[in-house]
Design an enzyme around this catalytic site. Structure first.
Site, PDB file in Angstrom:
ATOM      1  N   MET A  75      31.260  -1.228 -25.424  1.00 51.87           N
ATOM      2  CA  MET A  75      31.518  -1.731 -24.870  1.00 51.87           C
ATOM      3  C   MET A  75      33.221  -0.986 -24.945  1.00 51.87           C
ATOM      4  O   MET A  75      33.747  -0.763 -26.035  1.00 51.87           O
ATOM      5  CB  MET A  75      31.843  -3.119 -25.166  1.00 51.87           C
ATOM      6  CG  MET A  75      30.340  -3.721 -25.285  1.00 51.87           C
ATOM      7  SD  MET A  75      29.548  -3.514 -23.352  1.00 51.87           S
ATOM      8  CE  MET A  75      30.324  -4.833 -22.557  1.00 51.87           C
ATOM      9  N   CYS A  76      34.242  -1.085 -23.924  1.00 47.95           N
ATOM     10  CA  CYS A  76      35.128  -0.868 -24.232  1.00 47.95           C
ATOM     11  C   CYS A  76      35.982  -0.184 -22.405  1.00 47.95           C
ATOM     12  O   CYS A  76      34.996   0.198 -22.258  1.00 47.95           O
ATOM     13  CB  CYS A  76      35.531   0.628 -24.758  1.00 47.95           C
ATOM     14  SG  CYS A  76      35.912  -0.452 -27.165  1.00 47.95           S
TER      15      CYS A  76
END
Length: 329
Positions: free
Chosen positions: A1-2
């Site tokens: 995630m990011c």
């Protein structure tokens, strides 16, 4: 995630920004690494030297400071993002060349390159090795976004064909699938718009809009695909900031739409993957803006000439992780 994005203000200042979404507590803080910072490769214990000063989100693991995002004194900036089930590194080291684990790549990239053009040339000497010798004791699947003082933005995705840079014309990157997949997928959202759709007639019945409906096509989840589409739409349509200060505010508003609250994205082991911090990197003015999860105050730190000249050891800048309030009465 990011989620990451690049942006330019009307005054010409250039930015790279990101959310850091992860379950493992990274404990990252604004950190300055001086010129000639020496670090030791986790893979083969060789010592390396970073020629240029670096400012970014760092934490010390063992002997080294690790940096997940940052910029150097010449304005080259970078952020690493998770690339699960897609990153393909070299299986074996190459004798006589630089063999690194993925977490160390930004140390080399920002410490030894002034620009994207430098990076293109110098990548030939670096090999990322599939290994569990890194700071997390397991192979980390990563890809990277780079931007420099000219505003050029490129991504690097290790997919088994060596280390090569690809221009990021969208100015956005998230996680798996790879950039080309995300770019193609944008064709599915050409119907999203900033203005309302007009009334239409069905049979003899006129149906009028009940409110803002132009953005109904935008996905609302926290998957990499959803976040890429939302961020690309906002980056394209958000009012262009006039200067660097306004740009920080604008970028943080865009990042807020993909910022993940703790508890809404749970991994199989029960851990919460959430946005541990937001970072905005001003490459033109050599400034870093940092917002931790627990405190919405915006912290700033500049890479001044004095810092570059006189700070000879790594320097961490503390931040308050408990929410601060300003009382009005």
């Amino acid at each position: 995630m990011c989620t990451s994005l690049s942006l330019e203000a009307l005054d010409g200042s250039k930015f790279l920004a990101r959310t850091m979404d992860f379950a493992f507590e990274l404990n990252g803080r604004p950190t300055f690494l001086p010129e000639n910072y020496q670090w030791v490769s986790s893979y083969d214990k060789k010592e390396y030297n970073s020629k240029y000063a670096v400012m970014g989100t760092g934490a010390k693991y063992g002997a080294n400071y690790m940096v997940a995002d940052g910029f150097n004194e010449y304005g080259l900036s970078a952020a690493e993002l998770y690339f699960a089930n897609a990153a393909k590194y070299d299986k074996d080291p190459v004798e006589g060349e630089m063999n690194l684990v993925a977490e160390e790549f930004i140390l080399w990239a920002l410490g030894n390159n002034k620009s994207i053009e430098d990076l293109k040339e110098n990548l030939k000497q670096v090999h990322l090795i599939e290994s569990d010798r890194g700071v997390m004791k397991q192979n980390q699947p990563l890809h990277w976004i780079f931007s420099d003082a000219t505003g050029a933005t490129y991504i690097l995705e290790p997919e088994g064909n060596g280390l090569t840079l690809q221009e990021d014309k969208v100015g956005v990157m998230t996680n798996t699938p790879d950039y080309n997949w995300h770019k193609t997928n944008l064709a599915n959202y050409l119907g999203a718009q900033t203005t309302n759709f007009s009334a239409k007639t069905f049979g003899d019945q006129e149906v009028i809009p009940l409110g803002q409906n132009g953005t109904f096509r935008l996905p609302g989840g926290y998957t990499a695909v959803d976040r890429f589409v939302r961020t690309a739409f906002m980056r394209q349509n958000t009012e262009t900031p006039k200067d660097s200060h306004q740009a920080v505010n604008t970028i943080l508003h865009m990042l807020d739409s993909v910022t993940i609250p703790r508890g809404v994205n749970i991994k199989a082991n029960g851990e919460s993957s959430y946005t541990q911090y937001q970072t905005v990197l001003d490459m033109t003015n050599r400034a870093m803006y940092f917002v931790p999860y627990g405190n919405r105050k915006v912290y700033s730190v500049k890479m001044t000439d004095d810092l570059i000249k006189n700070q000879k050891e790594p320097k961490e800048f503390p931040v308050n992780l408990d929410q601060e309030f300003e009382a009005l009465n």
